[in-house]
Design an enzyme around this catalytic site. Structure first.
Site, PDB file in Angstrom:
ATOM      1  N   GLY A  81      -1.726   0.642  -4.036  1.00  0.00           N
ATOM      2  CA  GLY A  81      -0.575  -0.263  -4.029  1.00  0.00           C
ATOM      3  C   GLY A  81      -0.122  -0.905  -2.742  1.00  0.00           C
ATOM      4  O   GLY A  81      -0.544  -0.263  -1.766  1.00  0.00           O
ATOM      5  N   CYS A  82       0.497  -2.094  -2.799  1.00  0.00           N
ATOM      6  CA  CYS A  82       0.878  -2.556  -1.496  1.00  0.00           C
ATOM      7  C   CYS A  82       1.869  -1.815  -0.885  1.00  0.00           C
ATOM      8  O   CYS A  82       1.527  -1.787   0.531  1.00  0.00           O
ATOM      9  CB  CYS A  82       1.325  -4.242  -1.884  1.00  0.00           C
ATOM     10  SG  CYS A  82       2.725  -4.050  -3.364  1.00  0.00           S
ATOM     11  N   TYR A  83       2.828  -1.439  -1.284  1.00  0.00           N
ATOM     12  CA  TYR A  83       3.851  -0.842  -0.439  1.00  0.00           C
ATOM     13  C   TYR A  83       3.130   0.511   0.137  1.00  0.00           C
ATOM     14  O   TYR A  83       2.961   0.889   1.472  1.00  0.00           O
ATOM     15  CB  TYR A  83       5.101  -0.314  -1.064  1.00  0.00           C
ATOM     16  CG  TYR A  83       6.048  -1.229  -1.317  1.00  0.00           C
ATOM     17  CD1 TYR A  83       6.819  -1.932  -0.301  1.00  0.00           C
ATOM     18  CD2 TYR A  83       6.183  -1.651  -2.756  1.00  0.00           C
ATOM     19  CE1 TYR A  83       7.535  -3.154  -0.613  1.00  0.00           C
ATOM     20  CE2 TYR A  83       7.228  -2.813  -2.891  1.00  0.00           C
ATOM     21  CZ  TYR A  83       8.016  -3.379  -2.018  1.00  0.00           C
ATOM     22  OH  TYR A  83       8.881  -4.388  -2.069  1.00  0.00           O
TER      23      TYR A  83
END
Lengths: 355, 355, 355, 355
Positions: D151-153
């Site tokens: 995921g990006c975060y």
């Protein structure tokens, strides 16, 4: 009608004061000063004022000072260090002073001199100045000669923490752990009306960054606000980190705390609702709803949401305001209303601009 | 590999040249100059270049001039009036010059002096300079010593009008009425990398305005481009009005024309498609589709749509480009490719950035 | 106090009406309807209204209709085609109707049916409806039962052309050539409050485009407005091309005209100033100054600048307004003020929001 | 050249994959699927691809599945839950799978089922799947059949914490206190390419808000990443709070930690520099400089800054990336490079787009 002057009306807090006071039923703006724009009509600098105000900028010369002394209230929308040069002469003439810069915010001379890199011009007057957060100092403001209008970030931080600190005092028990993280975000107007490469549209839009990572002038002001609310048995350490958001107006502070066991027993939603039940400009969101900044755009309202997660021992408070209104000019007008015995919301009860 | 220099690399066209040339397989950036930033690494000014380029800004002193003369090509990403001071010495040393400012765009000295308020430093060289629109002057560019890289607005205007003017020449009949209205819109980066109150984020976002309403420097350049394409029996009058859009990159020109009866007989969609069939960077949209500026963001492509309404005698051409790429640095690289016999799209064939 | 209802209050014109009418000293909002949100408080949909209004959306059932008939005025902030279903029953009950959609704008049934693709439900009532541009139809509006509130683009176009057309009538000479190009630009809120991929932030910011290139519903409305002003000896052809600007509010129309010899003899600045000298909401900018959209943000003002260039036979008029205020809800309130004999600016005299 | 397929190419990660893979010298995109757009050319949906790619969307029918099985690698740019339906058939056919959704990120089935509200379709395959953070799992990725692209975060959080956790392990001493606050901010493209009222430009620009305040799906992924790095003697509690920034691309995570006495003895700047010295895509900023998101716009770079304040016992780590590149499609291509033995930066070494 009272007679008001705005010293330094060419910045964003200046034009916001003009906007608000022009519509205030009990105020007449009788003087507007600017060193750089003396002789110019305000609506030449701000065409949005065409048809709203025909006032002309005056220079801040001797003659003007005499005129200032005939006003009922003088707002300083100037850089730090200007108001403290004029405040004594004005208060001696019976004029009330509201400074939107930092000259009368910090009561510690050491802190002022450290963070603003200058000596204070009137330390005696500073002792009598009142920190202009009506939700905390209403009675003192009513009798103040000089009000230091709070910084934008401290307004969100102190009002976001007040119900918690007061509950802790009341319970005489530590309800949150010592360390408080305030991760704050502001729109670009907070940096003022200035020519600046960093603030150029092409540099600052579609972009996000932290700034003043190593220390921001609003930190000592937040610490002072916390300390003044706090019973002496407690102490808290604050980490304050501001960020720049590509938007014109708006400020959101995310306040991260850790609950103690005693703190987890509290119903924090209820604590906040009760704490602000009688405040016209503080809106505690219903449980589970979180405010966005536009919900207060161009208004004097400040909205707060509380999230409590006992399993993770987390307490999160989210606060939004318009940095130019409740965070600056609106709060100044609110202070003026308190100082002159007007209804506190007079001239401030307009709706936010959405969309 | 050819050796390239960029004079004046601290503006937006400068950093865009660094970005493009760093990735170009046949070019080495051997010199980068800046008066104000001499001695500084480019990636200190532009952190986006960290890991991309370790080049250091040089001052433009005598030593640097000697180095410049050893390059194969020098790009001037400087204010107007700088390239013309250096161009003779460089061309005499066999160095090719591409000026991204206006020194070599206007062939009329009178026009140059009127619009740029300075005398031309090398009128003789100006006569041999080539206007760097490869889609029009490809052969001349291939042999040019000095190329005047077109202005951003003129690129959209001239390429948007070329098929029409050429068709008119070919038919020897007036196909559109004399008056052409070019209503153009540009992103903020077109104003350059500068500290400016008017370009401050809080001043320019959520806002739209026309500017240079009384005359813009790109008008004579558009008029020159039209005149050079036009057979002498025809003449057109151009109204050019630019606007500022709150976006970083992107330019859209809406070109409004009135069809003559003969013009209404043409199939303009077909005319445009044929005219640009072999152009790698010109994309004529299918009938009924209209381009938005982001469809070319950060790319060297220019997209055109044509709308013909015979009932209302209207012909509308809509042109978009990235003002910093096809409107500036990309076109300069395209010119360089032509000048050095590389494939015209070498180093320029990347996709636009969407979203 | 008059009693007002808003039918369809969940769109941007709906919330703007709530904002404006909540602050209007002579109006009480007694009913707010929405099919989709019946039973919900308005401030749940629009948290910005928390503390401003506690009104609840009603469904538009039979009971509601009875309530509507007891109001003094009903605003329709609905899609096209809704107001015309209710208008007869309301006017028969003596209720005044202001439709912010298109049902009562076009007086030609053919045009209405062609552009809106539906039959008109009350053609007889349409004949008595008044086009709600107070600066043109003030007297008729004062006596109207039904007002068709103008489209946003037509407001700028018609008010931008009115002084010219009237001067031409008065002189009985063609002052501008037949063809008028209106190149118009609007902020995104003009597309309404809707879930839409094209309007997604990531699709529409840092972007600019033309739309409705092949014809926009506001064209026949502009043509009607021009025709009604024009003496029968003259005729004009209008090219109207709208564009989408990445901003929330604001609209700018650039109107391009060609002066005849007679037209070049006029002092157009003076013509405009005189034409609008007594209008409270129309501001003609001083010669040489051009308005940006933010100078009217969130206000009911419309600003106009005129540029005349006799050498090039050009006349350019630039008009800005807030599309949701003077272009929609503000104009509706202005119409209401006229219809009920209030001061025309009552509740509308607030300053634009800058920055 | 390897043969690649993209399943679900109509979202933002899809088009970003097309952009990156089209320019990759060792990859051919042989199949692109979309249920909703089968039969349509990709450049009709994304005009920015005109002239870049002429690929046509296929439906994901039986025939397509057979074709998929002939590819070397399949990227899933689909909603959560799609890749796990196809992954077994593909891996059995020897095809490598990179899922950009969450199907192969969380190794705990319970966590997956709790946070994504569905059962896992191939729990056995999940056991062999590798979490695709090359800076942590490079060797495992090289041999993986299935990679769960992070995921990006979590990419920002885990890479921002890795040097600290590893130092702590190495010292066998608690260097930071247990509680870690990750206050994260993302551009709007992170929400995907969708029609949505909340994401409408007029709703989301000039606005800022926190979201998923009560829990976000990336929390368990961050916790998993931390736990896997951490020696078992230590434990940390993470508070993760995401916010939405009005910008297209970009993500910034501010990680707030409290130093222990042992932690204050460390030179954290040096720890970070050493930890990432050999990483091509991780850039540790020089002491005192802090990155903004645009410095990585449209690039695969992730920049980190560290601020240490021993007096206040504070350690702050600031991480930026482009959420669609290093946070999604770029990282997927980086994983592919590792899986196929290409140079890890192949096709990824382009400069960020500034301005």
């Amino acid at each position: 009608m009272i007679s008001a002057a705005i010293v330094g009306g060419t910045g964003y807090t200046g034009i916001e004061l003009i906007r608000l006071l022009s519509a205030h039923p009990e105020v007449s703006i009788d003087l507007l000063t600017s060193r750089s724009e003396a002789g110019t009509r305000a609506d030449e600098i701000f065409p949005s004022l065409r048809g709203i105000s025909d006032i002309v900028f005056s220079d801040l010369g001797d003659e003007t000072l005499a005129t200032l002394q005939q006003c009922d209230v003088v707002f300083f929308a100037t850089p730090h260090g200007v108001a403290m040069q004029q405040a004594e002469a004005l208060t001696e003439a019976g004029v009330k002073v509201i400074d939107l810069a930092a000259d009368f915010r910090l009561q510690s001379l050491t802190d002022f001199e450290h963070w603003y890199q200058q000596s204070h011009a009137c330390p005696e007057l500073l002792k009598t100045a009142v920190y202009g957060l009506p939700e905390i100092n209403r009675d003192k403001i009513a009798n103040a000669l000089v009000v230091g209008n709070p910084g934008c970030y401290p307004t969100t931080a102190i009002l976001g923490l007040k119900p918690i600190i007061e509950a802790q005092n009341k319970q005489s028990k530590q309800l949150i752990e010592s360390r408080i993280v305030i991760d704050a975000k502001s729109g670009v107007s907070g940096a003022g009306r200035q020519a600046s490469l960093a603030l150029n549209y092409a540099e600052s839009t579609d972009n996000f960054k932290a700034y003043s990572v190593e220390g921001h002038r609003h930190l000592p002001e937040i610490e002072q606000g916390v300390a003044q609310l706090l019973d002496s048995q407690f102490s808290h350490r604050v980490r304050f980190l501001p960020h720049l958001v590509p938007m014109i107006r708006g400020m959101l502070s995310s306040i991260h705390m850790e609950l103690t066991d005693a703190g987890a027993l509290m119903d924090w939603q209820q604590v906040f609702e009760q704490s602000y039940a009688s405040e016209q400009f503080i809106d505690v969101m219903p449980k589970g709803l979180y405010p966005d900044t536009r919900s207060v755009r161009a208004s004097n309202r400040l909205r707060i949401a509380v999230h409590q997660d006992n399993e993770r021992a987390e307490l999160t408070v989210i606060v939004v305001q318009d940095n130019l209104v409740k965070g600056a000019a609106g709060q100044a007008v609110q202070n003026m209303n308190v100082m002159f015995g007007f209804d506190e919301s007079l001239g401030l009860n307009f709706a936010p601009i959405v969309p």
